[in-house]
Scaffold this active site. Structure first.
Site, mmCIF file in Angstrom:
data_model
loop_
_atom_site.group_PDB
_atom_site.id
_atom_site.type_symbol
_atom_site.label_atom_id
_atom_site.label_comp_id
_atom_site.label_asym_id
_atom_site.label_seq_id
_atom_site.Cartn_x
_atom_site.Cartn_y
_atom_site.Cartn_z
ATOM 1 N N ASP A 83 7.131 6.339 -2.715
ATOM 2 C CA ASP A 83 6.846 6.013 -1.310
ATOM 3 C C ASP A 83 5.373 6.249 -1.031
ATOM 4 O O ASP A 83 4.691 6.968 -1.777
ATOM 5 C CB ASP A 83 7.700 6.842 -0.338
ATOM 6 C CG ASP A 83 7.488 6.406 1.119
ATOM 7 O OD1 ASP A 83 7.369 5.194 1.370
ATOM 8 O OD2 ASP A 83 7.405 7.274 2.012
ATOM 9 N N SER A 84 4.909 5.694 0.076
ATOM 10 C CA SER A 84 3.524 5.925 0.483
ATOM 11 C C SER A 84 3.322 7.386 0.891
ATOM 12 O O SER A 84 2.194 7.845 0.944
ATOM 13 C CB SER A 84 3.181 5.020 1.670
ATOM 14 O OG SER A 84 4.031 5.330 2.755
ATOM 15 N N TYR A 107 0.681 2.945 4.591
ATOM 16 C CA TYR A 107 0.461 1.635 3.970
ATOM 17 C C TYR A 107 0.568 0.509 5.012
ATOM 18 O O TYR A 107 0.060 -0.570 4.804
ATOM 19 C CB TYR A 107 1.528 1.367 2.900
ATOM 20 C CG TYR A 107 1.283 2.000 1.550
ATOM 21 C CD1 TYR A 107 0.334 2.996 1.359
ATOM 22 C CD2 TYR A 107 2.040 1.587 0.452
ATOM 23 C CE1 TYR A 107 0.146 3.564 0.109
ATOM 24 C CE2 TYR A 107 1.853 2.147 -0.796
ATOM 25 C CZ TYR A 107 0.907 3.134 -0.971
ATOM 26 O OH TYR A 107 0.735 3.683 -2.212
ATOM 27 N N GLY A 108 1.297 0.798 6.095
ATOM 28 C CA GLY A 108 1.684 -0.255 7.043
ATOM 29 C C GLY A 108 0.534 -0.973 7.710
ATOM 30 O O GLY A 108 0.723 -2.033 8.283
ATOM 31 N N CYS A 158 10.164 2.401 -0.037
ATOM 32 C CA CYS A 158 9.135 2.077 0.948
ATOM 33 C C CYS A 158 9.278 0.599 1.267
ATOM 34 O O CYS A 158 9.081 -0.250 0.382
ATOM 35 C CB CYS A 158 7.751 2.361 0.344
ATOM 36 S SG CYS A 158 6.391 1.901 1.431
ATOM 37 N N ASN A 159 9.645 0.304 2.508
ATOM 38 C CA ASN A 159 9.832 -1.096 2.889
ATOM 39 C C ASN A 159 8.524 -1.864 2.848
ATOM 40 O O ASN A 159 8.501 -3.050 2.535
ATOM 41 C CB ASN A 159 10.398 -1.180 4.308
ATOM 42 C CG ASN A 159 11.809 -0.685 4.352
ATOM 43 O OD1 ASN A 159 12.738 -1.448 4.185
ATOM 44 N ND2 ASN A 159 11.990 0.606 4.548
ATOM 45 N N THR A 160 7.442 -1.169 3.176
ATOM 46 C CA THR A 160 6.147 -1.843 3.234
ATOM 47 C C THR A 160 5.758 -2.318 1.838
ATOM 48 O O THR A 160 5.349 -3.468 1.652
ATOM 49 C CB THR A 160 5.101 -0.890 3.821
ATOM 50 O OG1 THR A 160 5.613 -0.374 5.053
ATOM 51 C CG2 THR A 160 3.795 -1.589 4.076
ATOM 52 N N GLU A 198 3.565 11.744 9.179
ATOM 53 C CA GLU A 198 2.770 12.310 8.071
ATOM 54 C C GLU A 198 1.951 13.511 8.544
ATOM 55 O O GLU A 198 1.743 14.464 7.801
ATOM 56 C CB GLU A 198 1.835 11.242 7.472
ATOM 57 C CG GLU A 198 2.549 10.171 6.659
ATOM 58 C CD GLU A 198 3.032 10.659 5.290
ATOM 59 O OE1 GLU A 198 2.312 11.414 4.629
ATOM 60 O OE2 GLU A 198 4.165 10.291 4.904
ATOM 61 N N CYS A 238 11.978 1.185 7.821
ATOM 62 C CA CYS A 238 10.915 2.011 7.226
ATOM 63 C C CYS A 238 11.573 3.326 6.875
ATOM 64 O O CYS A 238 12.292 3.903 7.704
ATOM 65 C CB CYS A 238 9.783 2.225 8.228
ATOM 66 S SG CYS A 238 8.602 3.493 7.716
ATOM 67 N N THR A 239 11.331 3.798 5.662
ATOM 68 C CA THR A 239 12.056 4.990 5.215
ATOM 69 C C THR A 239 11.584 6.273 5.905
ATOM 70 O O THR A 239 12.229 7.307 5.780
ATOM 71 C CB THR A 239 11.968 5.151 3.686
ATOM 72 O OG1 THR A 239 10.591 5.087 3.293
ATOM 73 C CG2 THR A 239 12.758 4.063 2.980
ATOM 74 N N HIS A 240 10.484 6.188 6.648
ATOM 75 C CA HIS A 240 10.105 7.353 7.468
ATOM 76 C C HIS A 240 11.014 7.492 8.697
ATOM 77 O O HIS A 240 11.182 8.581 9.227
ATOM 78 C CB HIS A 240 8.662 7.222 7.970
ATOM 79 C CG HIS A 240 7.601 7.574 6.960
ATOM 80 N ND1 HIS A 240 7.360 6.812 5.854
ATOM 81 C CD2 HIS A 240 6.732 8.618 6.901
ATOM 82 C CE1 HIS A 240 6.361 7.340 5.160
ATOM 83 N NE2 HIS A 240 5.967 8.451 5.777
HETATM 84 N N1 DGL Z 1 8.048 4.663 4.298
HETATM 85 C C1 DGL Z 1 7.219 3.481 4.299
HETATM 86 C C2 DGL Z 1 8.080 2.265 4.627
HETATM 87 O O1 DGL Z 1 9.234 2.290 4.379
HETATM 88 C C3 DGL Z 1 6.109 3.771 5.206
HETATM 89 C C4 DGL Z 1 5.046 2.767 5.181
HETATM 90 C C5 DGL Z 1 3.685 3.252 5.550
HETATM 91 O O2 DGL Z 1 3.126 4.062 4.816
HETATM 92 O O3 DGL Z 1 3.163 2.745 6.559
HETATM 93 O O4 DGL Z 1 7.656 1.258 5.092
#
Ligand code: DGL
Length: 270
Positions: A7-8, A39-40, A70-72, A162, A194-196
């Protein structure tokens, strides 16, 4: 026996927690690119470069299979990685498909033509890069017809999580839900894309109302990983040691991870 989870930053820990419970005999190696989160708000090329670097580190740690939790990264980089970069003996899987299979009531690998499904109005909450990619709508269109998806780009939420600023994260979630409801007043289902966001799931549910079914990925991904490994047991790589790797400051990241998962997590430098 190691599988990589990428993940990011901290969000993939929601997936890590679920897969560890579902597959207690598998060693998971977690990689959080906290130094470069979020990452978004990055370009697709930037996300591709960072994601391949992190996944390579997981291959080097003895993982033959890596889950992009991480979906992004799944939206912006996965297809390009699978087409041009992933070595033949390795696999990289994303987190969209299990979620869409659940929403469309499909079983794993059901490749029949798209059909009508029960839910018609779906709210998608995701990062700006995921929303811009339209990857969710593309994957959904392969499986379902007649579903109206309203996507809400949730700027700022990942940064606040974060930073460990959950008060700001809550305020942002509520304002993004309000914005979504102005466009789609009565969603039947909401996707936390988004996994967050499962770290704020109660706030999403409260702001959306009890009658909206909220889908989040952790358990769905754990089930589909268990199914995948039962069919492809050789993809559990040669590594044997679980580990938590970060590109950020290991002490700070460990403290936040411990707070989120409510158990002691010790990160090492990636
Ligand atoms: N957990 C990432 C996701 O699922 C976060 C992306 C990010 O870092 O913006 O998209």
């Amino acid at each position: 026996m190691a599988v990589g989870i990428f993940d990011s930053g901290l969000g993939g820990l929601t997936v890590l927690d679920a897969v560890t419970k579902r597959l207690p005999d598998v060693a998971f190696v977690y990689y959080g690119d906290n130094a470069h989160a979020p990452y978004g708000v990055r370009t697709a090329d930037d996300i591709y470069a960072l994601t391949t670097q992190g996944v390579q580190r997981l291959f080097d740690a003895g993982c033959d299979l890596v889950i992009l939790a991480c979906n992004t990264a799944s939206a912006a980089a996965l297809r390009r990685m699978q087409e041009h970069w992933v070595p033949r003996d390795k696999r990289v899987l994303g987190v969209f498909v299990p979620l869409i299979e659940a929403l469309t009531e499909r079983r794993w690998g059901d490749n029949s033509p798209p059909r009508e499904v029960a839910v018609k109005h779906v709210a998608l909450f995701a990062t700006p890069a995921t929303v811009a990619s339209r990857a969710f709508q593309r994957e959904l269109a392969f499986r379902a017809i007649g579903v109206d998806v309203e996507a809400q780009s949730c700027g700022g939420v990942v940064d606040a999580i974060e930073e460990g600023d959950l008060i700001l994260a809550e305020a942002l979630v509520r304002s993004h839900v309000d914005a979504l409801k102005r466009k789609m007043p009565r969603p039947e289902a909401a996707i936390l894309g988004c996994t967050h966001y499962p770290l704020m799931q109660d706030v999403f549910q409260d702001a959306l109302g009890a009658d909206v079914q909220v889908y989040s990925q952790a358990n769905l991904v754990a089930e589909s990983l268990a199914d995948y490994l039962s069919r492809r047991p050789e993809m559990v790589g040669p590594g044997t040691e679980p580990a938590f790797l970060t590109t950020g400051d290991p002490r700070k990241v460990s403290d936040k991870a411990t707070q989120f998962l409510r158990r002691r997590i010790a990160f090492a430098a990636a």
